[in-house]
Motif scaffolding. Structure first.
Motif, short mmCIF file in Angstrom:
data_model
loop_
_atom_site.label_atom_id
_atom_site.label_comp_id
_atom_site.label_asym_id
_atom_site.label_seq_id
_atom_site.Cartn_x
_atom_site.Cartn_y
_atom_site.Cartn_z
N THR A 43 6.88 3.22 6.50
CA THR A 43 7.51 2.15 5.74
C THR A 43 6.91 2.16 4.36
N TRP A 44 7.72 2.30 3.31
CA TRP A 44 7.23 2.31 1.94
C TRP A 44 7.74 1.06 1.23
N SER A 45 6.85 0.39 0.54
CA SER A 45 7.23 -0.84 -0.15
C SER A 45 6.88 -0.76 -1.63
N PHE A 46 7.56 -1.61 -2.42
CA PHE A 46 7.28 -1.66 -3.85
C PHE A 46 7.75 -2.99 -4.41
N HIS A 47 7.13 -3.38 -5.52
CA HIS A 47 7.48 -4.60 -6.22
C HIS A 47 8.60 -4.31 -7.24
N ALA A 48 9.33 -5.33 -7.60
CA ALA A 48 10.46 -5.15 -8.52
C ALA A 48 10.04 -4.51 -9.83
N THR A 49 8.88 -4.90 -10.35
CA THR A 49 8.44 -4.40 -11.65
C THR A 49 7.70 -3.06 -11.55
N ASP A 50 7.62 -2.48 -10.35
CA ASP A 50 6.96 -1.18 -10.21
C ASP A 50 7.81 -0.03 -10.74
N VAL A 51 9.13 -0.21 -10.77
CA VAL A 51 10.03 0.86 -11.21
C VAL A 51 11.01 0.29 -12.23
N SER A 52 11.66 1.17 -12.96
CA SER A 52 12.60 0.76 -14.01
C SER A 52 13.90 0.22 -13.42
N ALA A 261 0.13 16.02 -5.31
CA ALA A 261 -0.18 16.11 -6.74
C ALA A 261 -1.16 15.04 -7.18
N GLY A 262 -1.70 14.26 -6.24
CA GLY A 262 -2.64 13.20 -6.59
C GLY A 262 -1.97 11.98 -7.17
N LEU A 263 -0.70 11.75 -6.86
CA LEU A 263 0.06 10.68 -7.48
C LEU A 263 0.19 9.49 -6.54
N TRP A 264 -0.74 8.56 -6.67
CA TRP A 264 -0.70 7.29 -5.97
C TRP A 264 -1.50 6.28 -6.79
N HIS A 265 -1.23 5.00 -6.56
CA HIS A 265 -2.00 3.96 -7.24
C HIS A 265 -3.40 3.98 -6.66
N ALA A 266 -4.39 4.14 -7.52
CA ALA A 266 -5.76 4.35 -7.05
C ALA A 266 -6.26 3.22 -6.16
N THR A 267 -5.82 1.99 -6.40
CA THR A 267 -6.33 0.84 -5.64
C THR A 267 -5.43 0.49 -4.47
N THR A 268 -4.14 0.38 -4.68
CA THR A 268 -3.25 -0.06 -3.62
C THR A 268 -2.84 1.05 -2.67
N GLY A 269 -2.91 2.30 -3.14
CA GLY A 269 -2.44 3.42 -2.34
C GLY A 269 -0.93 3.58 -2.35
N TYR A 270 -0.20 2.68 -3.02
CA TYR A 270 1.26 2.78 -3.07
C TYR A 270 1.63 4.08 -3.78
N SER A 271 2.54 4.84 -3.19
CA SER A 271 2.94 6.13 -3.77
C SER A 271 4.38 6.15 -4.25
N LEU A 272 5.21 5.22 -3.81
CA LEU A 272 6.63 5.28 -4.18
C LEU A 272 6.86 5.17 -5.68
#
Length: 384
Positions: A43-52, A261-272
């Motif tokens: 399950t992948w989650s994200f906040h509205a302001t995380d993406v354009s 590629a090492g692409l995730w938020h360093a603190t939250t771990g969110y990758s989407l």
């Protein structure tokens, strides 16, 4: 010959395949996945302001659930926040991609070897102008990590009463690091309940975690009638690293994507959110030659590493300066800050004034330990 061969059908390559089909229909791509379902069991989650706004448009068919706000709870502070929150399930990702591109997707196909222009898998050679490796995070000696680990049960209840996600309920016993429950209400009777810990080690005691989830549900008055699904994860929380050495490893010698590629938020771990940003760069890139793609992705990853410096420093404070049972106080204090600042933090776009605000005042950890943890190299000294 295909234009692109996508290795691994996880989130990043799944999003890339979806977006290519929308904006670059003439590009011939093929995807090889070793499992029987794209995306695995996640399950992948994200906040509205995380993406354009544009990304919201093309992600919309993949979104399984969305809510108009969320809640956090700590021993001394609870709060409801108004930012919209979205979830994509691996089942939805698989279903949508197979509906449109089944002829290009090969499941149950394990890759034995790959190079910049092809792979050997399923007893044959697959060739393309370029290969993109999206097989997930590859452990590296060049990163110092903590871990965000969890086990979740999707359950059917008689009723639960939640109308919005409970992103952090840290009112529980603080064992094995910073511990909280993460709860998503999928329907008036269905919940995903995850027992999550920010821990020094990646080990999961699955039997104990299942028991703890059932005990938590009982404590909340949720009568579990059936367990529908179980998922687990161990996400890297980056404390420090040697990024250039990380990119010299064999795992990144052809174009890579996502957590490889090492692409995730360093603190939250969110990758989407980071997967979305790189996908948008790739589909707009005019040159699919392997060297050009590799350079594009490496440059993007280097910029991401620099932009995440502040978050790595905060992680060192959390893991090195705070005693495990007291780590929750760092997050409890953070969630008293203004909501726009919190939104920018999740998006990885904290301004300089945000950073000053987060660090202002007396830290919720011993001052001397906080100062030591902020220094570059502190995580390497701790590990030694």
């Amino acid at each position: 010959m295909d234009d692109l061969l996508l290795i691994g059908g996880g989130l990043a390559n799944g999003l890339l395949a979806w977006r290519l089909g929308e904006v670059q229909p003439d590009i011939r791509w093929r995807l090889l996945e070793q499992g029987s379902q794209l995306g695995g069991n996640h399950t992948w989650s994200f906040h509205a302001t995380d993406v354009s706004d544009d990304a919201h448009s093309w992600l919309a068919p993949l979104v399984t659930h969305q809510w108009d706000g969320y809640e956090v709870r700590f021993p001394a502070h609870s709060r409801q926040l108004q930012g919209r929150y979205f979830t994509i399930t691996s089942h939805q990702l698989h279903q949508r991609l197979m509906e449109r591109f089944a002829e290009r997707i090969h499941l149950d196909t394990t890759v034995q070897t790959l190079d910049s222009q092809g792979a050997i898998a399923g007893g044959r050679r697959w060739e393309a102008r370029a290969v993109i490796d999206g097989r997930g995070y590859e452990p590296s000696a060049h990163l110092r990590l903590g871990y965000q680990k969890f086990l979740g049960l999707e359950v059917e209840t008689a009723a639960h009463g939640l109308t919005r996600p409970l992103l952090m309920d840290a009112t529980v016993d603080q064992t094995d690091g910073y511990r909280f429950f993460y709860v998503l209400p999928f329907s008036p009777t269905r919940l995903l309940i995850e027992d999550t810990r920010y821990s020094n080690h990646p080990a999961l005691d699955r039997d104990a975690l299942r028991q703890d989830i059932h005990a938590y549900a009982q404590q909340r008055g949720w009568a579990v009638q059936q367990v529908l699904r179980e998922e687990e994860g161990v996400l890297p929380v980056t404390l420090d690293g040697h990024h250039e050495a990380f990119w010299q490893e064999d795992a990144r010698q052809c174009p890579v994507i996502g957590m490889r590629a090492g692409l995730w938020h360093a603190t939250t771990g969110y990758s989407l959110p980071d997967a979305v940003r790189l996908v948008e760069k790739i589909v707009a890139h005019p040159d699919l030659h392997p060297a050009s793609l590799h350079a594009l992705i490496r440059q993007h990853a280097r910029a991401h590493w620099r932009a995440q410096r502040f978050y790595r420093m905060l992680n060192r404070m959390l893991f090195l300066a705070a005693k495990p049972a007291q780590r929750y106080k760092v997050l409890e204090r953070f969630y008293r800050l203004p909501e726009p600042l919190i939104a920018r933090f999740y998006a990885g776009h904290s301004s300089f004034s945000d950073q000053c605000r987060i660090l202002a005042g007396k830290p919720p950890v011993p001052m001397s330990a906080a100062c030591r943890s902020m220094a570059p190299g502190a995580a390497w000294k701790e590990a030694a």
